[in-house]
Design an enzyme around this catalytic site. Sequence first.
Site, PDB file in Angstrom:
ATOM      1  CD  GLU A  38      -2.908  -0.908   2.431  1.00 16.57           C
ATOM      2  OE1 GLU A  38      -2.502  -0.294   3.436  1.00 16.57           O
ATOM      3  OE2 GLU A  38      -4.035  -1.407   2.356  1.00 16.57           O
ATOM      4  CG  HIS A  73      -4.253   3.760  15.408  1.00 24.69           C
ATOM      5  ND1 HIS A  73      -3.634   4.455  14.397  1.00 24.69           N
ATOM      6  CD2 HIS A  73      -3.361   2.812  15.797  1.00 24.69           C
ATOM      7  CE1 HIS A  73      -2.440   3.944  14.173  1.00 24.69           C
ATOM      8  NE2 HIS A  73      -2.241   2.954  15.003  1.00 24.69           N
ATOM      9  NE  ARG A 129     -20.033   2.716  14.944  1.00 26.56           N
ATOM     10  CZ  ARG A 129     -19.183   3.654  15.327  1.00 26.56           C
ATOM     11  NH1 ARG A 129     -19.651   4.821  15.779  1.00 26.56           N
ATOM     12  NH2 ARG A 129     -17.881   3.482  15.258  1.00 26.56           N
TER      13      ARG A 129
END
Length: 405
Positions: A38, A73, A129
């Site tokens: 990535e 995080h 949500r």
Amino acid sequence: GGGKGMRPVLSAADFLDELAGAQREARAAFGDDRVLLERYLQKPRHVEVQVFGDHHGRTVHLHTRDCSVQRRHQKVLEEAPAPGLSPALRRRLHDAAVAAATAVGYVNAGTVEFIVEGEDAFFMEMNTRLQVEHPVTEMITGLDLVEWQLRVATGEALPDHWPPEPMGHAVEVRLYAEDPAQDFRPSVGTLRRFVPPGASADLRIDTGVRAGDAVTPHYDPMIAKVVACGSDRDSAFDRLLRALDGTQLGGLTTNLAFLRRLVAHPAMRGGDLDTGFLGRHADALMPPPREAPVAALAAFAAVYLARLQADDPDQSPWRRCQGFRLFGEAEDLLLLRDEVRTYRILIRDRRGVRRAFVDEAPPIQIAADLSIGLRAALDGVWHGVMCTLDAGVISLRFAGEDYAL
């Protein structure tokens, strides 16, 4: 998987060694050494878009949020709209979020999250949500997203005039029982004191705890969300800083002082945001242990004596635990220890005039008035003081800083 098997490679010469290391870690942790390549973003921002879909095939966005300031995080500060985006990039994010929700026929409130670096944006995930940071979107749109969830669930269509234009700016911080100096380790115990600032049109406090409640290791240690808004980003941050200055907490280690430094930090006020913000500014946001200033110790001494006096409404000399002298000065001796050293505070009272001698420093005349909310006078100047005592530990706030004594 907690970062196992993930390695940044900054030069081609390092690639084979890092690949082998990543495969070893992945094989040991997961029994699978397959590796994905990535692009590594070195200064990424976490930007998300609030979306809403109804049963009639309509999907809209409700603007962006920036959630780049994170620890482990996990988000610490969120604001809306996301600052510093070019009009073209902002439009691309809106369009991409609506397209993603439309592609799956999404109905309800949801959030599409992106990683942004420069003018590049990459889809990360969609949260189906409402999120912790949804109040900043409510503040800039004037909408109650929970109400609209219920309306959509009963078949109501979203209004034709959505999305509404954003009104000003909003910012939210998460007030936690945790110790920023110990890698944000949760703090467990009893919340002895919790006095949030009063809510208003430009300030919202979301909380489910109160003084006397226990913070246990079994649940998330969030105490409150503090959300402020203003006509622009600067005024929203100014309002939030005043709210944090007016918040009183005691009995637990919290991130309150850390949040005040964060909100006031010049780089934060300048909008220089990315997910490495806290690590880059750790020295300023989490300073090393420092000595409590003489003025803070004198202020505590004043409040301490005022509380002793308040506990004795009859003012009986026989009940007073003080060094009474018939022809001299009464004396009280306090020994306090902080993270650095021990302090000797000698308080002398002569005919109601009290002075505090902190070690070798010049004396400070002290007085306190508990009826005006824990305020102490030092040499005639009144200061706000917040202190709580729990199991021999004094949590003291003076001049915007917190001290454990």
